[in-house]
Structure formats: C-alpha cells, structure tokens
Design a protein around this motif. Structure first.
Motif, PDB file in Angstrom:
ATOM      1  N   PHE A 450      35.527  44.478  42.849  1.00 53.57           N
ATOM      2  CA  PHE A 450      36.981  44.616  42.813  1.00 53.57           C
ATOM      3  C   PHE A 450      37.653  43.578  43.716  1.00 53.57           C
ATOM      4  CE2 PHE A 450      40.960  46.501  44.362  1.00 53.57           C
ATOM      5  CZ  PHE A 450      41.604  46.726  43.152  1.00 53.57           C
ATOM      6  N   MET A 454      40.178  40.619  42.320  1.00 53.49           N
ATOM      7  CA  MET A 454      41.555  40.475  42.769  1.00 53.49           C
ATOM      8  C   MET A 454      41.770  39.130  43.466  1.00 53.49           C
ATOM      9  SD  MET A 454      43.079  43.082  41.664  1.00 53.49           S
ATOM     10  CE  MET A 454      44.639  42.799  42.487  1.00 53.49           C
ATOM     11  N   SER A 457      41.962  36.341  40.921  1.00 48.56           N
ATOM     12  CA  SER A 457      43.239  36.443  40.190  1.00 48.56           C
ATOM     13  C   SER A 457      44.371  35.799  40.984  1.00 48.56           C
ATOM     14  CB  SER A 457      43.584  37.912  39.924  1.00 48.56           C
ATOM     15  OG  SER A 457      42.625  38.519  39.094  1.00 48.56           O
ATOM     16  N   SER A 553      37.748  36.251  37.231  1.00 45.12           N
ATOM     17  CA  SER A 553      38.474  37.474  37.545  1.00 45.12           C
ATOM     18  C   SER A 553      38.307  38.508  36.442  1.00 45.12           C
ATOM     19  CB  SER A 553      39.958  37.148  37.746  1.00 45.12           C
ATOM     20  OG  SER A 553      40.706  38.323  37.930  1.00 45.12           O
ATOM     21  N   LEU A 557      36.450  42.234  36.884  1.00 49.37           N
ATOM     22  CA  LEU A 557      37.146  43.500  36.674  1.00 49.37           C
ATOM     23  C   LEU A 557      36.473  44.325  35.574  1.00 49.37           C
ATOM     24  CD1 LEU A 557      40.836  42.290  37.089  1.00 49.37           C
ATOM     25  CD2 LEU A 557      39.408  43.502  38.734  1.00 49.37           C
TER      26      LEU A 557
END
Length: 571
Positions: A450, A454, A457, A553, A557
C-alpha cells in the motif's frame, strides 16, 4: 589483526566417538521424522556434506570476508540498474524496444535456474563444489559489465560508418547487459550454498546477517558512485567519460572482493569419501541423512522401515528462514548423482510442484508476482524517468547538446534517489521487528504494497525533484517487504503443517522449504519477463515514460487487494 586467528578451520578437529548408550539415545532422538529406507540411510551417510563432524565455528572476520562478495555484487547491480536504460537509449535503441533487454536473461533464469543451481552439488573439483561455479560466474559478470559500459566507446573507435556503428553498439551493449544479468542472477545460489556447506548452524545465521548488511551497503555505494558527476572530474578526463570511471570503480571493487571471497573459508572437495572413517554413525550423520538439502526434492522411498520412536521427542532439525539466504539458494546440500533413487530438481519437476502446491502457497506466489512486477516497473526505469520526465532531458539528442546534458543530470539525481531507497530498505528491515507484534505478517505485507502504491502514484502526479527524492524512501519499504515477508510466511505455514503432523502422529514428511522458496524466486524472474515484454509497448503507446510509475502504482494496489482477500493470516 586477530579476527582470523579465531577461526578453527585450519586446525584439525577431533572426531569424538559417542558412547554406546548415548548413541542409541541420539539415534532415537533424530529418527522422529525419518521415514526413508535402510539403503537410503546408508547412501546419505556416505554422501553427508559434513562428513563425520560438524563444520567448526567461524570467526567474525571470516564471515565478513565471505560476505564481502555480496557488497561487490550489489555494487555492480546498482550500476546496471541505474545506467542500463540511459546507455541503451544513448546508443540509439528505439524506445519501443528498450525494455526487451530485460526479457532474455529472466527467461533463461526461469528455465535453467533449478538445473544449474543444483549442478554445483555434483562438482568434484579439488577446489570444492561451489567455488568453481562462483569463479566462472564472477568472470562472466566482469565481461558483461565491461561490454555494457565500454561497448559504445570501443565500437566508436573501430567503426567509422555512423549507421553501422549504431547497430553494432546496440548489439554489443545488449549482449553485455544480458551476460551480466544472467551471471549476477545465478551466482547468488552457489554463494549461499558455499556458506551453508562450510559453516555450522549458528554461523549460518550470522553469515546471512552479514550478507544482508553488506548487500544494502553495496547497493548504496553503487548508486552513490553513479550519482556523482565524473564527466568533468580529473578521472573523467583521464579515462575518457563518466561511464569509464564508473566501470573502473565497478571492476576494481568486484575483482578484489570476489578474490577475497574465494579464499575466505576453505571448502572440502566432494570426492573425499567419509565412509573410510571408523567412527560409528552419529546423531549429526543421521540428521544430515534425512534432511533434504535446500531446494532438494524428496527421494523415492525404497523398502521403508518404521523405527520405534518416543512420541514426545521434539524435532531438533536446524532451520534457517533468512530471506536473503532462502530466496535464491535453490541448491541441494547433501546429495550425489550416482544414486538411482535420487531426483534432481529440473524445470519440469519444479513446475509440477508449483501446480500441485497447496492453495495458500499458490496465492502467496501470485501476490509475490504482483509485488515484483510493480517494483520492477519502477526500479528498472527510474533513472530514465528522472531524466526525461522530471528534468525534461532527451536521451536521443546529440551528446554535446543541452538536452542530453540535462538528461544525464536527471540520471545522476535518479541515482541519489535509488541510494535513498537502499538506505531506507535497510532501516525498514529493523522497523519491521517492532511492527510485527502489532499488525502481524499479513499486516506488514499489506502495508508494504500500500505504501509503495501510494508513493509511486504521488510521484506520477507530482514529478518534481524534491517530492520524488523524498518519496524514494517508499521504494525501500517495498524492497524490504518483498525480501522478507513472503519467506517468513512460508516458514509459518510449514511450522503449522509440522505441528499438525505431530498432533496426528503421522510419519509423513513435511513439505520441503527449498522448493517453495524456489517457486517464489521464479516469480521474480517471471515478473521481469512480464515487465520486459509489456512495458516497452505501454511506453510506446502512451508516448511518455510516466507510464512506468503509474503501472507500478496500479500493480501494487492490485496486490493490496489480493493480499487482503487471499493471503492466509497466521498468528
């Protein structure tokens, strides 16, 4: 100067004969999970790696000298990761093909690693089983990095025609990258097997700790060397360019540390027959006889026997689930090829094992594949992303143009970011110990994916220099997660299975950790194949390198969702 004097390897070790009563007790003690045949037992007594005695304790100095090869390997790996894409683009490789260079070596590794990895078990060189393989692969690494960093300069000096020079430069540089990547991937297995063969169980854990520490330091130093502007330095003017300076440091570092490693701890040749030893079989021999080596497949039972064993005897087999040690060592440690009942690990047997493995192991392999695909999407092309997107340089411009110099500056700053990644990975590996009691292995696994998803991203949305360098720390969180958590989960799964077998009173042998770890290792190579085959096409379609961080990313995810739904929780 007293570090090496503690080592007992040069002094003969007495072989103490056990007393008759004690020997019977030890035989019962270690026959708890022994379900092989009498013939199987005699074969393994003759082929025990340790012979009649356990390897002596090694001093800290010896173990550090043995682990220095990991510093050199990771140093060269960092140089390759930082410069392979810029070098290939600078010699004229089309953008749509620049990810294909990562495709050839992992295909070879995925098909041949189980076979070549176990081949060192059967080497009968007087220099030992592992060191000849390490030497050959080390030389191939040196040849590969020589062609990779010097191919363009050599071809430019030999060929004057520009179009022909570009073609040959691409061929030579690509060949150097593939050769280096192939040798560097394969050398880790024999290095770990060498450590396991010459060290006692306590020293294996210490040795793997030094390997992990020196691996992180080597990566940080490699990226640090790449981050410096050598082109305008005195060495750059003397040697010709910054690539030649980086090659000089890489070749010197690797050559010296490889030599130190090869002479760090003596290795016993395989051809030595321990059967001539007059001592009776000890508990250690029994232990070696029925413990499958790392990455080994179980032998076919022949005329099984059922020894009478007290039910309360604990399982005292030594275990090592260190991530860096278990992840790549796919070699067996206690077998020889002249026995018909023995199975060698092949690609076919490995594939069959993966297909037939329990569902929670298979889910772990899938999540590992998603994680490494995300990680490699970002790491293999990060310096190119810094040069083209963050600094807005052009790798295809003339080498004396402002656009190309700007691109080179972006690559150097990208190396600083990867150096931050290496340091944060080492730090986070210690933080994991404090977080584990609170969120567990599955929580750590989810958090690593995670945080990385993030972070990448945000890098894609805000590609500025300061933000990108700060967010490089999340790369280290993902790196440490991938190198540790999946293998710890395998250890916990197998511990549960062993406890269940004991509760049922079954004589069935538990799953071997070697094949499961080999399956996870092959997911890394499969991820590299996927990235090499698909990412170049995505970049070509999108027309921008920013797609690499967005792909990383997205995959990360997806991995978070898969971990939350399918990875089995363990206490």
């Amino acid at each position: 100067m007293t570090l090496l004097s503690e080592d007992q390897s040069v002094r003969p070790q007495p072989c103490r004969l056990s007393e008759p009563g004690k020997h019977i007790n030890s035989l019962h003690q270690y026959s708890t999970d022994y379900t092989g045949s009498k013939e199987d037992y005699m074969d393994s007594v003759e082929t025990s790696v340790f012979g009649s005695v356990e390897p002596p304790r090694r001093s800290r100095g010896r173990l550090i000298l043995h682990g220095l090869v990991m510093f050199g390997r990771e140093f060269c790996y960092a140089v390759e990761a930082a410069f392979v894409t810029p070098v290939l683009l600078s010699v004229g490789l089309p953008r749509s093909m620049y990810s294909l260079v990562w495709l050839i070596s992992p295909i070879l590794g995925f098909l041949l690693q189980p076979i070549i990895g176990s081949a060192s078990d059967y080497c009968r060189s007087s220099w030992g089983r592992r060191r000849p393989y390490i030497l050959v692969l080390g030389i191939l690494m040196l040849v590969g990095i020589t062609l990779f960093l010097n191919g363009d300069a050599v071809i430019s000096g030999l060929i004057s025609d520009r179009s022909l020079r570009s073609i040959w430069a691409i061929v030579v540089v690509m060949f150097g990258v593939v050769l280096f990547d192939f040798a560097a991937d394969f050398i880790d297995g024999p290095i770990k097997a060498y450590l396991f063969d010459v060290c006692s169980h306590q020293d294996k854990e210490r040795g793997l700790h030094y390997h992990a520490l020196l691996t992180g330091l080597g990566g940080a130093c490699g990226y640090l060397v790449g981050a410096m502007d050598w082109g305008h330095s005195m060495m750059g003017q003397l040697l010709g360019s910054e690539y030649q300076v980086i090659y000089f440091f890489s070749a010197i570092t690797w050559g010296i540390l490889l030599t130190v490693h090869l002479f760090s701890i003596p290795e016993q040749p395989l051809g030595k027959d321990p059967a001539a030893d007059s001592s009776p079989p000890s508990a250690l021999r029994l232990l070696a006889s029925h413990s499958n080596g790392y990455g080994a497949l179980a032998k076919e039972p022949i005329s099984p026997v059922s020894p009478v064993v007290p039910a309360s005897v604990p399982d005292l087999r030594p275990r090592s689930f260190s991530a860096l040690g278990e992840a790549n060592s796919v070699t067996s440690s206690a077998k020889q090829p002249n026995k018909e009942a023995q199975k060698r690990m092949t690609f076919r047997s490995l594939l069959k094992t993966i297909i037939n493995m329990p569902n929670h192991y298979r889910c772990l392999c899938v999540s590992h594949l998603l994680g490494w695909t995300a990680f490699l999407c970002n790491m293999l092309f990060f310096t190119d992303f810094m040069g083209q997107i963050v600094y807005r340089g052009n790798p295809y411009a003339d080498h004396n143009s402002t656009a190309y110099i700007t691109y080179e500056r972006g690559v150097e700053v990208g190396c600083w970011g990867l150096c931050i990644n290496a340091v944060s990975s080492a730090l986070y590996s210690y933080v994991q110990r404090f977080l584990l009691p609170y969120i567990g292995l599955k929580g750590l696994y989810f958090m690593g994916y995670f945080v990385f998803g993030m972070g990448t991203s945000l890098i894609g949305l805000f590609p500025t220099v300061i933000a990108t360098l700060i967010l490089c720390s999340v790369f280290g969180v993902m790196s440490s997660t991938l190198y540790t958590i999946p293998f710890n989960l395998i250890a916990e799964y197998q511990r549960e299975e062993e406890e269940q077998l004991k509760l049922r009173g079954s004589n069935e042998s538990p799953r071997g950790s070697g094949v499961d770890c080999a399956a996870l290792t092959c997911m890394v190579q499969l991820a590299q194949i996927i990235v090499g085959a698909g990412l170049g096409a995505l970049v070509n379609i999108a027309g921008s390198v920013i797609v690499v961080v967005l792909s990383a990313s997205t995959m990360s995810l997806f991995g978070c969702i898969f971990i939350a739904l399918f990875i089995r929780y363990v206490e």
